[in-house]
Write an enzyme that holds these catalytic residues in place. Structure first.
Site, PDB file in Angstrom:
ATOM      1  N   CYS A   1       0.825  -1.207   0.000  1.00  0.00           N
ATOM      2  CA  CYS A   1       0.000   0.000   0.000  1.00  0.00           C
ATOM      3  C   CYS A   1       0.865   1.266   0.000  1.00  0.00           C
ATOM      4  O   CYS A   1       1.476   1.577  -1.015  1.00  0.00           O
ATOM      5  CB  CYS A   1      -0.998  -0.042   1.147  1.00  0.00           C
TER       6      CYS A   1
ATOM      7  N   HIS B   1      -3.338  -5.188   1.730  1.00  0.00           N
ATOM      8  CA  HIS B   1      -2.721  -5.402   3.046  1.00  0.00           C
ATOM      9  C   HIS B   1      -2.748  -6.873   3.480  1.00  0.00           C
ATOM     10  O   HIS B   1      -3.598  -7.257   4.297  1.00  0.00           O
ATOM     11  CB  HIS B   1      -3.484  -4.596   4.103  1.00  0.00           C
TER      12      HIS B   1
ATOM     13  N   GLU C   1      -0.981  -8.276   5.567  1.00  0.00           N
ATOM     14  CA  GLU C   1      -0.700  -8.363   7.012  1.00  0.00           C
ATOM     15  C   GLU C   1      -1.971  -8.230   7.847  1.00  0.00           C
ATOM     16  O   GLU C   1      -1.942  -8.467   9.046  1.00  0.00           O
ATOM     17  CB  GLU C   1       0.346  -7.306   7.410  1.00  0.00           C
TER      18      GLU C   1
HETATM   19  N1  GLN Z   1      -3.644   6.409   1.062  1.00  0.00           N
HETATM   20  C1  GLN Z   1      -2.345   6.147   1.593  1.00  0.00           C
HETATM   21  C2  GLN Z   1      -1.266   6.928   0.847  1.00  0.00           C
HETATM   22  O1  GLN Z   1      -1.556   7.499  -0.152  1.00  0.00           O
HETATM   23  C3  GLN Z   1      -2.027   4.669   1.550  1.00  0.00           C
HETATM   24  C4  GLN Z   1      -3.033   3.909   2.371  1.00  0.00           C
HETATM   25  C5  GLN Z   1      -2.510   2.684   3.013  1.00  0.00           C
HETATM   26  O2  GLN Z   1      -1.292   2.450   3.117  1.00  0.00           O
HETATM   27  N2  GLN Z   1      -3.424   1.898   3.531  1.00  0.00           N
HETATM   28  O3  GLN Z   1      -0.166   6.976   1.268  1.00  0.00           O
END
Ligand code: GLN
Length: 192
Positions: free
Chosen positions: A80, A172, A174
């Protein structure tokens, strides 16, 4: 061979990654300063807020050493926000590692699908579909020739990629009980 996996612990859900690695019986170490990188076999960059993690990477003098490691073939997995940090281009100025030849669009899902879960087929991951949790997730909107696409949503949007020993997932793993992607990354780290 044993492997020690670092988990970047500046912000975000690093504790969940460490717990998953512990479940696999793999030693992990929280990384906050450059000397924490010594002797590691791989590094996980967790989800969180990519702008915050990027700024903290600069503040703690980690941006350059992590970039150098990644450029030399050291295994790094970004989930992410971590995926965002691995990209060369996110369409806006923010500190990036810029290691994977790809364009990433942050917060790519509108408000209504801010968070969602779906089953994904991931190339090279045996055992069937992976239940993926997306939270204000990015998507990969463009990849260079060296980037292998591992998974796409039904609409074709790219959500998992690999370039050599660099792995990126928009979701995610995890936050689930499925440790297969963590196992895959540990294997990459052992093999490197
Ligand atoms: N929206 C976050 C970003 O742009 C990422 C979201 C996340 O890691 N769950 O950094």
């Amino acid at each position: 061979m044993t492997a020690v996996i670092g988990v970047l612990a500046l912000q975000g859900d690093f504790a969940e990654h460490a717990a998953m690695l512990r479940r696999l019986g793999v030693e992990s170490r929280e990384v906050r300063v450059p000397r924490d990188l010594e002797g590691l076999d791989g590094l996980v960059i967790p989800g969180g807020e990519s702008t915050t993690i990027g700024k903290l990477l600069e503040t703690y003098a980690l941006l350059e050493p992590v970039r150098d490691l990644g450029a030399s073939g050291f295994p790094i997995w970004g989930t992410c926000a971590g995926l965002i940090l691995l990209a060369t281009d996110v369409g806006a100025p923010q500190p990036l590692l810029g290691l994977m030849d790809m364009t990433v669009e942050r917060n790519a899902f509108g408000r209504q699908t801010d968070s969602f879960e779906t089953d994904l087929d991931i190339d090279g991951l045996p055992g069937g579909a992976f239940h993926a949790v997306f939270i204000r997730a990015p998507i990969v909107s463009g990849v260079g020739d060296d980037v292998e696409v591992l998974a796409k949503l039904d609409d074709g949007r790219i959500v998992a990629v690999r370039q050599g020993n660099l792995l990126g997932t928009a979701f995610h793993p995890e936050l689930t009980t499925d440790a297969r992607l963590h196992s895959l990354f540990v294997e990459m780290a052992r093999a490197a």
